[in-house]
Motif scaffolding. Structure first.
Motif, short mmCIF file in Angstrom:
data_model
loop_
_atom_site.label_atom_id
_atom_site.label_comp_id
_atom_site.label_asym_id
_atom_site.label_seq_id
_atom_site.Cartn_x
_atom_site.Cartn_y
_atom_site.Cartn_z
N GLN A 74 -5.68 -1.54 -5.03
CA GLN A 74 -4.44 -1.33 -5.78
C GLN A 74 -4.25 -2.38 -6.86
O GLN A 74 -3.64 -2.12 -7.89
N GLN A 75 -4.78 -3.57 -6.63
CA GLN A 75 -4.63 -4.66 -7.58
C GLN A 75 -5.56 -4.53 -8.78
O GLN A 75 -5.42 -5.22 -9.78
N LEU B 271 -5.14 8.84 -3.82
CA LEU B 271 -6.17 7.99 -4.42
C LEU B 271 -7.50 8.71 -4.36
O LEU B 271 -7.86 9.28 -3.32
N LEU C 223 -7.34 -1.39 0.78
CA LEU C 223 -6.51 -0.59 -0.12
C LEU C 223 -5.63 -1.47 -1.00
O LEU C 223 -5.37 -1.14 -2.16
N THR C 224 -5.19 -2.61 -0.46
CA THR C 224 -4.40 -3.55 -1.26
C THR C 224 -5.24 -4.12 -2.40
O THR C 224 -4.78 -4.22 -3.54
N ARG D 146 1.21 8.59 -2.60
CA ARG D 146 0.34 9.03 -3.70
C ARG D 146 -1.03 9.43 -3.18
O ARG D 146 -1.35 9.23 -2.01
N MET E 116 -6.53 0.06 -13.10
CA MET E 116 -7.05 1.42 -13.01
C MET E 116 -7.41 2.01 -14.37
O MET E 116 -7.94 3.12 -14.45
N VAL F 66 0.83 -1.21 0.00
CA VAL F 66 0.00 0.00 0.00
C VAL F 66 0.87 1.26 0.00
O VAL F 66 0.58 2.23 -0.69
N SER G 193 4.08 1.50 -0.91
CA SER G 193 5.27 1.39 -1.76
C SER G 193 5.60 2.71 -2.44
O SER G 193 6.77 3.05 -2.66
#
Length: 268
Positions: A150-151, A103, A146-147, A101, A154, A96, A98
């Motif tokens: 993220q996967q 969102l 959130l993980t 940023r 997008m 998350v 890494s």
């Protein structure tokens, strides 16, 4: 941050044109959730807009600044990852955070995160040590959501993202969903709209998909355990045994009792 305050959740109120000067945190991770208002966040050398339901993920040693373009209310979730479990750090915190940023969440995504943050505020207000454990569990759930987000790809359009979020929610929270209307209200959309975007993506309604998920779980329990049918009915999310029997027979073709005897005979 002391051991006692491994996780903190608090509110920041920014007046119009208020600025938080560029700074960084040496140890703590921060998640900023914009409840109301608009602004900008500077991360490294880029500037990104903030609006309601924006989330700012800030890793340690990341220089950042906040500029409020209007009155802005922000929930700040701050935690020290050194006090979290090793698997939580490896599989949730590191992916998350890494990259620091911003969102911008959809209605479906934001409703899930908002609910978890509300629960965290409650747990934080309690004094018994057991609530500190609850706080860690809820933090892990926030990071898990959130993980999953993220996967997602997008590049998909918003309706596809909403449908995928709903599918994951039905697959993982099937046992606690009381009605599609309640789920739609929680997500801030109409049940008709929710049905439409889900059916366009998966060629079935959310209710039909939820029923299939529950029946798959129930059939597995009937095959692999000797638990009472009423317990299985309860665990997979049916409110009444009579409803469970009726739905099971409609979709499977036989009652749960007959299905269990048939699978027992097949194994023997």
């Amino acid at each position: 941050m002391s051991e006692k305050h491994t996780i903190k959740l608090y509110e920041n109120k920014h007046q119009e044109k208020n600025e938080v000067a560029r700074h960084q945190h040496d140890i703590s991770h921060q998640l900023l959730y914009v409840l109301d208002g608009e602004g900008r966040c500077e991360l490294h050398n880029s500037s990104q807009e903030l609006r309601p339901d924006s989330i700012v993920l800030i890793s340690p040693h990341t220089e950042h600044a906040i500029h409020a373009l209007s009155k802005m209310t922000v929930l700040v979730l701050e935690f020290n990852s050194h006090h979290l479990a090793e698997d939580v750090n490896a599989y949730l915190v590191e992916p998350v955070f890494s990259v620091s940023r911003v969102l911008n969440l959809s209605l479906f995504e934001s409703s899930e995160i908002r609910q978890l943050l509300r629960k965290m505020l409650f747990e934080q207000s309690q004094v018994h040590p057991i609530h500190a454990i609850g706080l860690k569990l809820l933090l892990a759930q926030v990071l898990y959501q959130l993980t999953i987000m993220q996967q997602e790809d997008m590049t998909q359009d918003m309706n596809a993202r909403r449908a995928k979020w709903l599918k994951n929610h039905l697959e993982t929270r099937y046992f606690e969903i009381a009605s599609m209307e309640e789920l739609a209200a929680k997500a801030g959309v109409s049940s008709r709209y929710m049905n439409q975007v889900f059916k366009e993506m998966y060629d079935t309604t959310p209710y039909q998909f939820l029923t299939e998920v529950r029946l798959i779980k129930a059939k597995k329990m009937l095959q692999e355990s000797d638990r009472e049918i009423v317990s299985i009915c309860f665990e997979v999310g049916f409110e009444a045994v009579s409803t469970f029997y009726r739905v099971f027979k409609k979709y499977v073709g036989v009652t749960p009792n007959v299905y269990r005897r048939t699978t027992d005979d097949f194994r023997n």
